[in-house]
Design an enzyme around this catalytic site. Structure first.
Site, mmCIF file in Angstrom:
data_model
loop_
_atom_site.group_PDB
_atom_site.id
_atom_site.type_symbol
_atom_site.label_atom_id
_atom_site.label_comp_id
_atom_site.label_asym_id
_atom_site.label_seq_id
_atom_site.Cartn_x
_atom_site.Cartn_y
_atom_site.Cartn_z
ATOM 1 N N ASP A 178 23.562 43.425 49.034
ATOM 2 C CA ASP A 178 24.492 42.758 49.949
ATOM 3 C C ASP A 178 24.221 41.257 50.089
ATOM 4 O O ASP A 178 25.102 40.436 49.851
ATOM 5 C CB ASP A 178 24.483 43.422 51.334
ATOM 6 C CG ASP A 178 25.616 42.911 52.190
ATOM 7 O OD1 ASP A 178 26.776 42.980 51.734
ATOM 8 O OD2 ASP A 178 25.368 42.432 53.312
ATOM 9 N N GLY B 173 30.672 39.939 42.808
ATOM 10 C CA GLY B 173 32.038 40.458 42.782
ATOM 11 C C GLY B 173 32.558 40.668 44.186
ATOM 12 O O GLY B 173 31.813 40.576 45.176
ATOM 13 N N ASP B 174 33.850 40.943 44.272
ATOM 14 C CA ASP B 174 34.483 41.154 45.578
ATOM 15 C C ASP B 174 33.916 42.396 46.259
ATOM 16 O O ASP B 174 33.392 43.312 45.617
ATOM 17 C CB ASP B 174 35.999 41.295 45.411
ATOM 18 C CG ASP B 174 36.643 40.009 44.925
ATOM 19 O OD1 ASP B 174 36.053 38.932 45.143
ATOM 20 O OD2 ASP B 174 37.729 40.087 44.307
ATOM 21 N N SER B 175 34.042 42.407 47.560
ATOM 22 C CA SER B 175 33.600 43.561 48.332
ATOM 23 C C SER B 175 34.371 44.804 47.912
ATOM 24 O O SER B 175 35.593 44.776 47.768
ATOM 25 C CB SER B 175 33.802 43.291 49.829
ATOM 26 O OG SER B 175 33.372 44.380 50.601
ATOM 27 N N GLY B 176 33.662 45.923 47.677
ATOM 28 C CA GLY B 176 34.295 47.176 47.298
ATOM 29 C C GLY B 176 34.476 47.370 45.815
ATOM 30 O O GLY B 176 35.025 48.393 45.382
ATOM 31 N N VAL B 177 34.008 46.427 44.991
ATOM 32 C CA VAL B 177 34.207 46.542 43.543
ATOM 33 C C VAL B 177 33.212 47.531 42.915
ATOM 34 O O VAL B 177 33.412 47.989 41.786
ATOM 35 C CB VAL B 177 34.096 45.152 42.877
ATOM 36 C CG1 VAL B 177 32.649 44.696 42.779
ATOM 37 C CG2 VAL B 177 34.770 45.138 41.509
ATOM 38 N N GLY B 178 32.120 47.836 43.626
ATOM 39 C CA GLY B 178 31.179 48.820 43.104
ATOM 40 C C GLY B 178 29.794 48.289 42.777
ATOM 41 O O GLY B 178 29.062 48.906 42.003
ATOM 42 N N LYS B 179 29.403 47.186 43.382
ATOM 43 C CA LYS B 179 28.085 46.601 43.096
ATOM 44 C C LYS B 179 26.954 47.523 43.556
ATOM 45 O O LYS B 179 26.005 47.792 42.807
ATOM 46 C CB LYS B 179 27.970 45.233 43.781
ATOM 47 C CG LYS B 179 28.994 44.203 43.336
ATOM 48 C CD LYS B 179 28.753 42.862 43.971
ATOM 49 C CE LYS B 179 28.905 42.877 45.482
ATOM 50 N NZ LYS B 179 30.287 43.202 45.911
ATOM 51 N N ARG C 208 35.823 40.007 23.723
ATOM 52 C CA ARG C 208 35.549 41.244 23.001
ATOM 53 C C ARG C 208 34.475 41.066 21.935
ATOM 54 O O ARG C 208 34.010 42.043 21.356
ATOM 55 C CB ARG C 208 36.833 41.763 22.351
ATOM 56 C CG ARG C 208 37.926 42.068 23.358
ATOM 57 C CD ARG C 208 39.148 42.675 22.703
ATOM 58 N NE ARG C 208 38.844 43.966 22.089
ATOM 59 C CZ ARG C 208 39.776 44.710 21.461
ATOM 60 N NH1 ARG C 208 41.028 44.268 21.382
ATOM 61 N NH2 ARG C 208 39.445 45.864 20.919
ATOM 62 N N HIS D 109 26.334 36.538 48.342
ATOM 63 C CA HIS D 109 26.705 37.943 48.472
ATOM 64 C C HIS D 109 26.615 38.591 47.101
ATOM 65 O O HIS D 109 27.289 38.189 46.159
ATOM 66 C CB HIS D 109 28.126 38.060 49.021
ATOM 67 C CG HIS D 109 28.632 39.468 49.080
ATOM 68 N ND1 HIS D 109 28.090 40.424 49.912
ATOM 69 C CD2 HIS D 109 29.626 40.087 48.401
ATOM 70 C CE1 HIS D 109 28.734 41.560 49.754
ATOM 71 N NE2 HIS D 109 29.673 41.383 48.831
ATOM 72 N N GLU E 247 23.523 49.939 50.869
ATOM 73 C CA GLU E 247 24.682 50.456 51.608
ATOM 74 C C GLU E 247 25.683 51.075 50.632
ATOM 75 O O GLU E 247 26.171 50.411 49.712
ATOM 76 C CB GLU E 247 25.355 49.336 52.397
ATOM 77 C CG GLU E 247 26.574 49.817 53.161
ATOM 78 C CD GLU E 247 27.461 48.682 53.651
ATOM 79 O OE1 GLU E 247 28.545 48.977 54.196
ATOM 80 O OE2 GLU E 247 27.092 47.512 53.459
#
Length: 306
Positions: free
Chosen positions: A177, A153-159, A243, A138, A202
């Site tokens: 996706d 990254g997790d779903s909804g993080v902005g990929k 950093r 994913h 999407e």
């Protein structure tokens, strides 16, 4: 385990099926091609029967010099239950002994007009691609300044939103996706989109868009070598993020380790710009310029001078 049917090879290269039709559904499990020169001379001790066998002008010329009984014996040993197929190059005439043995054992005999070396190279490359180890993850794969960047990254993080901004800035989308990854070489991973969602992106609240239709053919790619993984995660105030960039994290995909960066996401951060800079910095490191390392060395020199 990945496998290729003999029938698929026949259709792909438009090979002529001479005999052994009942064996066209045999499975090819290795990309190696064998040219059975020693076997034509009668040495079958290490005969790699599981490989596709390629007979060219050299093998068939020697075969023609053998006696009738020797020819029958060689072909009976050449055609086994494990042998997926026998390919004749240069459009050469197929020996009668081979036709008889192939029909008895159910081994397909195929013919091509190509020269042996060229035919062997084409079939090997095709089988290596089809039989390469694969996985599906994913994420989003984009081509940024020629660098294949895999966003995870997790779903909804902005990929997907980051990918959209990158496309608007002139970069290219490969997959959204779901990314299919195959091991194309010893240290080479190639990613592409499943056929069903190719060129689609999407965006929550907007829906599914066709990137090629909206931005043109130059905004998409069908596949790309993966060089860098960037993991997006929601900002954790309790976590200490790198950093300086001295520590290089790597993640294993199939059998290859790929450099991995972790980017914290929070309002106000322009992720597309950061991904662009990360891609340029990756290229700079490959050219031998490591800014973080140079800064560390200057800092150590300053401390020693004091």
């Amino acid at each position: 385990m990945a496998k290729v049917l003999v029938e698929e090879v026949i259709n792909h290269f438009k090979l002529e099926l001479i005999c052994g039709k009942k064996g066209i559904n045999r499975e090819i499990l290795t990309s190696d091609i064998s040219r059975p020169g020693l076997e034509m001379a009668g040495f079958f001790t290490y005969y790699p029967a599981e490989r596709v066998q390629l007979l060219g002008k050299t093998e068939l010329s020697f075969f023609a010099s053998l006696s009738k009984k020797e020819r029958e014996d060689r072909m009976n040993q050449l055609c086994t239950e494990k042998t997926p197929a026998i390919v004749i190059s240069r459009g050469l005439e197929v020996p009668e002994e081979l036709i008889e043995s192939s029909e008895k054992a159910g081994v397909p005999v195929l013919r091509s007009t190509l020269k042996s070396t060229r035919l062997s190279s084409l079939i090997t490359n095709y089988l290596e691609t089809r039989l390469a180890p694969t996985t599906s993850i994913h994420g989003v794969l984009v081509d940024v300044y020629g660098v294949g960047v895999l966003l995870t990254g997790d779903s909804g993080v902005g990929k997907s939103e980051t990918a959209l901004e990158l496309v608007k800035r002139g970069h290219r989308l490969v997959a959204d996706d779901s990314v299919e990854i195959r091991q194309a070489g010893e240290n080479e991973l190639v990613g592409n989109a499943p056929e069903l969602i190719r060129h689609l992106l999407e965006i929550r609240g907007l829906g599914i868009i066709n990137v090629m239709t909206l931005f043109g053919a130059g905004a998409v790619r069908n596949y790309k070598k993966i060089a860098l993984v960037i993991h997006l995660e929601f900002w954790d105030p309790d976590k200490v993020y790198d950093r300086l960039g001295l520590e290089e994290e790597r993640v294993k995909l199939i059998d290859t380790f790929i450099p991995r960066l972790v980017l914290p996401v929070r309002p106000g951060r322009n992720l597309a710009v950061i991904v662009e800079v990360a891609s340029m910095n990756y290229r700079l490191k490959n050219m031998g310029v490591n800014t973080a390392q140079q800064f560390s060395e200057r800092l150590n020199e300053a401390i020693r001078d004091r």
